[in-house]
Design a protein around this motif. Structure first.
Motif, PDB file in Angstrom:
ATOM      1  N   GLU A  59      -5.716 -11.691  -3.187  1.00  0.00           N
ATOM      2  CA  GLU A  59      -6.225 -11.799  -1.817  1.00  0.00           C
ATOM      3  C   GLU A  59      -5.235 -11.195  -0.820  1.00  0.00           C
ATOM      4  O   GLU A  59      -5.632 -10.505   0.127  1.00  0.00           O
ATOM      5  CB  GLU A  59      -6.496 -13.276  -1.483  1.00  0.00           C
ATOM      6  N   MET A  60      -3.942 -11.454  -1.035  1.00  0.00           N
ATOM      7  CA  MET A  60      -2.929 -10.862  -0.169  1.00  0.00           C
ATOM      8  C   MET A  60      -2.976  -9.333  -0.256  1.00  0.00           C
ATOM      9  O   MET A  60      -2.882  -8.629   0.756  1.00  0.00           O
ATOM     10  CB  MET A  60      -1.540 -11.361  -0.571  1.00  0.00           C
ATOM     11  N   GLU A  61      -3.113  -8.827  -1.456  1.00  0.00           N
ATOM     12  CA  GLU A  61      -3.206  -7.397  -1.684  1.00  0.00           C
ATOM     13  C   GLU A  61      -4.425  -6.821  -0.959  1.00  0.00           C
ATOM     14  O   GLU A  61      -4.346  -5.751  -0.336  1.00  0.00           O
ATOM     15  CB  GLU A  61      -3.301  -7.144  -3.186  1.00  0.00           C
ATOM     16  N   ALA A  62      -5.543  -7.561  -1.033  1.00  0.00           N
ATOM     17  CA  ALA A  62      -6.771  -7.107  -0.367  1.00  0.00           C
ATOM     18  C   ALA A  62      -6.620  -7.128   1.153  1.00  0.00           C
ATOM     19  O   ALA A  62      -7.112  -6.231   1.847  1.00  0.00           O
ATOM     20  CB  ALA A  62      -7.948  -7.982  -0.797  1.00  0.00           C
ATOM     21  N   LEU A  63      -5.936  -8.141   1.674  1.00  0.00           N
ATOM     22  CA  LEU A  63      -5.662  -8.200   3.111  1.00  0.00           C
ATOM     23  C   LEU A  63      -4.825  -6.998   3.547  1.00  0.00           C
ATOM     24  O   LEU A  63      -5.063  -6.410   4.611  1.00  0.00           O
ATOM     25  CB  LEU A  63      -4.918  -9.493   3.447  1.00  0.00           C
ATOM     26  N   GLU A  64      -3.852  -6.645   2.715  1.00  0.00           N
ATOM     27  CA  GLU A  64      -3.021  -5.479   3.006  1.00  0.00           C
ATOM     28  C   GLU A  64      -3.875  -4.214   3.041  1.00  0.00           C
ATOM     29  O   GLU A  64      -3.736  -3.375   3.945  1.00  0.00           O
ATOM     30  CB  GLU A  64      -1.916  -5.341   1.956  1.00  0.00           C
ATOM     31  N   ASN A  65      -4.803  -4.083   2.090  1.00  0.00           N
ATOM     32  CA  ASN A  65      -5.664  -2.904   2.032  1.00  0.00           C
ATOM     33  C   ASN A  65      -6.585  -2.819   3.247  1.00  0.00           C
ATOM     34  O   ASN A  65      -6.855  -1.727   3.753  1.00  0.00           O
ATOM     35  CB  ASN A  65      -6.489  -2.915   0.743  1.00  0.00           C
ATOM     36  N   VAL A  66      -7.075  -3.970   3.708  1.00  0.00           N
ATOM     37  CA  VAL A  66      -7.904  -3.991   4.916  1.00  0.00           C
ATOM     38  C   VAL A  66      -7.100  -3.484   6.111  1.00  0.00           C
ATOM     39  O   VAL A  66      -7.575  -2.659   6.903  1.00  0.00           O
ATOM     40  CB  VAL A  66      -8.442  -5.420   5.195  1.00  0.00           C
ATOM     41  N   GLY A  67      -5.869  -3.978   6.228  1.00  0.00           N
ATOM     42  CA  GLY A  67      -5.016  -3.551   7.338  1.00  0.00           C
ATOM     43  C   GLY A  67      -4.707  -2.068   7.297  1.00  0.00           C
ATOM     44  O   GLY A  67      -4.733  -1.389   8.336  1.00  0.00           O
ATOM     45  N   LEU A  68      -4.429  -1.560   6.103  1.00  0.00           N
ATOM     46  CA  LEU A  68      -4.114  -0.139   5.963  1.00  0.00           C
ATOM     47  C   LEU A  68      -5.326   0.731   6.285  1.00  0.00           C
ATOM     48  O   LEU A  68      -5.196   1.777   6.939  1.00  0.00           O
ATOM     49  CB  LEU A  68      -3.620   0.144   4.539  1.00  0.00           C
ATOM     50  N   ALA A  69      -6.513   0.308   5.836  1.00  0.00           N
ATOM     51  CA  ALA A  69      -7.734   1.067   6.124  1.00  0.00           C
ATOM     52  C   ALA A  69      -8.051   1.045   7.616  1.00  0.00           C
ATOM     53  O   ALA A  69      -8.463   2.053   8.200  1.00  0.00           O
ATOM     54  CB  ALA A  69      -8.903   0.502   5.320  1.00  0.00           C
ATOM     55  N   ARG A  70      -7.845  -0.112   8.234  1.00  0.00           N
ATOM     56  CA  ARG A  70      -8.088  -0.225   9.679  1.00  0.00           C
ATOM     57  C   ARG A  70      -7.112   0.656  10.446  1.00  0.00           C
ATOM     58  O   ARG A  70      -7.496   1.341  11.393  1.00  0.00           O
ATOM     59  CB  ARG A  70      -7.946  -1.690  10.106  1.00  0.00           C
ATOM     60  N   ASP A  71      -5.858   0.658   9.994  1.00  0.00           N
ATOM     61  CA  ASP A  71      -4.827   1.473  10.643  1.00  0.00           C
ATOM     62  C   ASP A  71      -5.141   2.962  10.514  1.00  0.00           C
ATOM     63  O   ASP A  71      -4.898   3.753  11.438  1.00  0.00           O
ATOM     64  CB  ASP A  71      -3.463   1.162  10.018  1.00  0.00           C
ATOM     65  N   ALA A  72      -5.716   3.356   9.381  1.00  0.00           N
ATOM     66  CA  ALA A  72      -6.053   4.760   9.146  1.00  0.00           C
ATOM     67  C   ALA A  72      -7.329   5.179   9.860  1.00  0.00           C
ATOM     68  O   ALA A  72      -7.620   6.377   9.971  1.00  0.00           O
ATOM     69  CB  ALA A  72      -6.186   5.015   7.649  1.00  0.00           C
ATOM     70  N   GLY A  73      -8.102   4.198  10.334  1.00  0.00           N
ATOM     71  CA  GLY A  73      -9.359   4.513  11.014  1.00  0.00           C
ATOM     72  C   GLY A  73     -10.438   5.015  10.071  1.00  0.00           C
ATOM     73  O   GLY A  73     -11.394   5.672  10.495  1.00  0.00           O
ATOM     74  N   ASP A  74     -10.300   4.715   8.777  1.00  0.00           N
ATOM     75  CA  ASP A  74     -11.267   5.157   7.772  1.00  0.00           C
ATOM     76  C   ASP A  74     -12.312   4.059   7.586  1.00  0.00           C
ATOM     77  O   ASP A  74     -12.059   3.049   6.917  1.00  0.00           O
ATOM     78  CB  ASP A  74     -10.538   5.444   6.459  1.00  0.00           C
ATOM     79  N   GLN A  75     -13.485   4.246   8.175  1.00  0.00           N
ATOM     80  CA  GLN A  75     -14.511   3.208   8.164  1.00  0.00           C
ATOM     81  C   GLN A  75     -15.066   2.937   6.766  1.00  0.00           C
ATOM     82  O   GLN A  75     -15.385   1.798   6.430  1.00  0.00           O
ATOM     83  CB  GLN A  75     -15.659   3.590   9.116  1.00  0.00           C
ATOM     84  N   ALA A  76     -15.182   3.986   5.957  1.00  0.00           N
ATOM     85  CA  ALA A  76     -15.687   3.792   4.582  1.00  0.00           C
ATOM     86  C   ALA A  76     -14.701   2.964   3.771  1.00  0.00           C
ATOM     87  O   ALA A  76     -15.097   2.017   3.067  1.00  0.00           O
ATOM     88  CB  ALA A  76     -15.920   5.140   3.921  1.00  0.00           C
ATOM     89  N   LYS A  77     -13.409   3.303   3.861  1.00  0.00           N
ATOM     90  CA  LYS A  77     -12.392   2.530   3.152  1.00  0.00           C
ATOM     91  C   LYS A  77     -12.297   1.117   3.683  1.00  0.00           C
ATOM     92  O   LYS A  77     -12.075   0.163   2.929  1.00  0.00           O
ATOM     93  CB  LYS A  77     -11.030   3.225   3.256  1.00  0.00           C
ATOM     94  N   LEU A  78     -12.460   0.965   4.998  1.00  0.00           N
ATOM     95  CA  LEU A  78     -12.399  -0.358   5.606  1.00  0.00           C
ATOM     96  C   LEU A  78     -13.533  -1.234   5.088  1.00  0.00           C
ATOM     97  O   LEU A  78     -13.318  -2.403   4.739  1.00  0.00           O
ATOM     98  CB  LEU A  78     -12.465  -0.240   7.124  1.00  0.00           C
ATOM     99  N   ALA A  79     -14.748  -0.678   5.023  1.00  0.00           N
ATOM    100  CA  ALA A  79     -15.898  -1.441   4.522  1.00  0.00           C
ATOM    101  C   ALA A  79     -15.683  -1.858   3.071  1.00  0.00           C
ATOM    102  O   ALA A  79     -15.968  -3.007   2.688  1.00  0.00           O
ATOM    103  CB  ALA A  79     -17.168  -0.614   4.657  1.00  0.00           C
TER     104      ALA A  79
END
Length: 341
Positions: free
Chosen positions: A294-314
């Protein structure tokens, strides 16, 4: 004549078959008589060897097998060694244990618990005791004036937790915040901060406790904690899935009974564990790793949001939701209330 030849032929075939069976029987591998146990050296290998020596000796007595230690301060080498079948069982951090399960055919079967009764430990950020840095906000000014120490990439408390709970929520990256970022063990980072070689570093409450226990707080008393993570799960014990079931059962029985009971032997075993800030071991399985997933997934959400990649964020948000759902189910089966995030 034909019948005689046929009979002789049958006899020869039978003899060859028996010889073949004998060869196969002779070539059968000998029963496994050695367990290679990998140990994460968060301190010097010499210290960890002295701490683990009596426990490994007890493991030999319990299992009737030789136990050979494999020490490394490098998380990746422990993962690779298990994947290459150079090790059989190991004490891992949660993040490196997850990689051992994913990449090296590993499986969680037990986990440690704290002797204090607190079921878990915390990632921390430390600074020198006399530092003017008193909070994460002071640290995150990101003016590249500070030298910062972080853990191995596979370290739960040294890297994953501070990234998940400190840097990503603040939309900051260590490499753009600080003058230098050095990766080292908890022990090395503690020494560096205590001696003003680093302005701040990640660490954990167990490493600080071990320093106070083994060295009278020689370094731990020279630092102060400016941040603590939520409680993290204790470390997993991982074995290879393909390990002989007979060996697995011997190993399982050793860990789950070690230090248990009111006998003088059990009391001594608990003393052995206290040097490692452990109270003993409890049965576990791969669901133990859901928290770090879950921590790893939270990190991935943050990184995708930071990159502005909506597909990766979803995709990252869906993965996070799936893991949270699995965790609720697992904790419901265990009778544990899921903690609020």
């Amino acid at each position: 004549m034909i019948r005689r030849h046929f009979t002789v032929g049958l006899g020869l075939a039978a003899a060859l078959a028996l010889a073949g069976c004998a060869e196969k029987k002779a070539a059968a591998p000998a029963p496994k008589d050695t367990i290679v146990f990998s140990i994460l050296s968060t301190e010097s290998a010499q210290n960890m060897e002295s701490y683990w020596k009596p426990i490994l000796a007890d493991m030999e007595k319990s299992t009737g097998m030789k136990v050979k230690p494999f020490f490394s301060s490098n998380y990746s080498s422990l993962i690779v060694a298990m994947g290459a079948k150079q090790t059989d069982v190991g004490w891992f951090s949660n993040a490196s244990g997850l990689e051992a399960v994913r990449r090296s055919g590993g499986e969680v079967f037990a986990r440690t618990f704290d002797p204090s009764g607190t079921d878990g430990y915390k990632s921390v950020i430390i600074v020198p005791a006399d530092s003017k840095i008193n909070s994460v906000q002071d640290l995150l000014k990101c003016d590249k004036s500070l030298d910062f120490g972080i853990g191995d990439k596979k370290s739960t408390s040294g890297t994953l937790a501070p990234m998940t709970y400190v840097f990503i929520p603040a939309n900051k990256k260590p490499e753009t915040c600080f003058k230098t970022v050095l990766s080292a063990s908890h022990d090395a980072n503690l020494f560096a901060v205590a001696n003003h070689k680093l302005d701040a570093a990640t660490n954990n409450t167990t490493a600080l406790s071990l320093n106070r226990l083994a060295k009278g707080g020689a370094q731990a008393d020279k630092v102060k904690v400016i941040w603590e993570s939520p409680t993290l799960p204790e470390d997993p014990i991982v074995w290879r899935k393909d390990l002989d079931p007979v060996v697995k059962e011997k190993v399982r029985q050793f860990f789950l009974t070690y230090g248990q009971g009111d006998t003088p032997v059990a009391a001594q075993q608990r003393k052995n564990l206290e040097r490692l800030s452990m109270g003993g071991f409890k049965a576990a399985d791969d669901t133990h790793l859901l928290v770090v997933r879950e921590m790893e997934a939270l990190e991935n959400v943050g990184l995708a949001r930071d990159a502005g990649d909506q597909a990766k964020l979803a995709a990252a948000e869906k993965a996070l939701a799936d893991i949270k759902a699995q965790r609720v189910v697992a904790e419901g089966k265990a009778g544990v209330a899921a903690p609020a995030n």
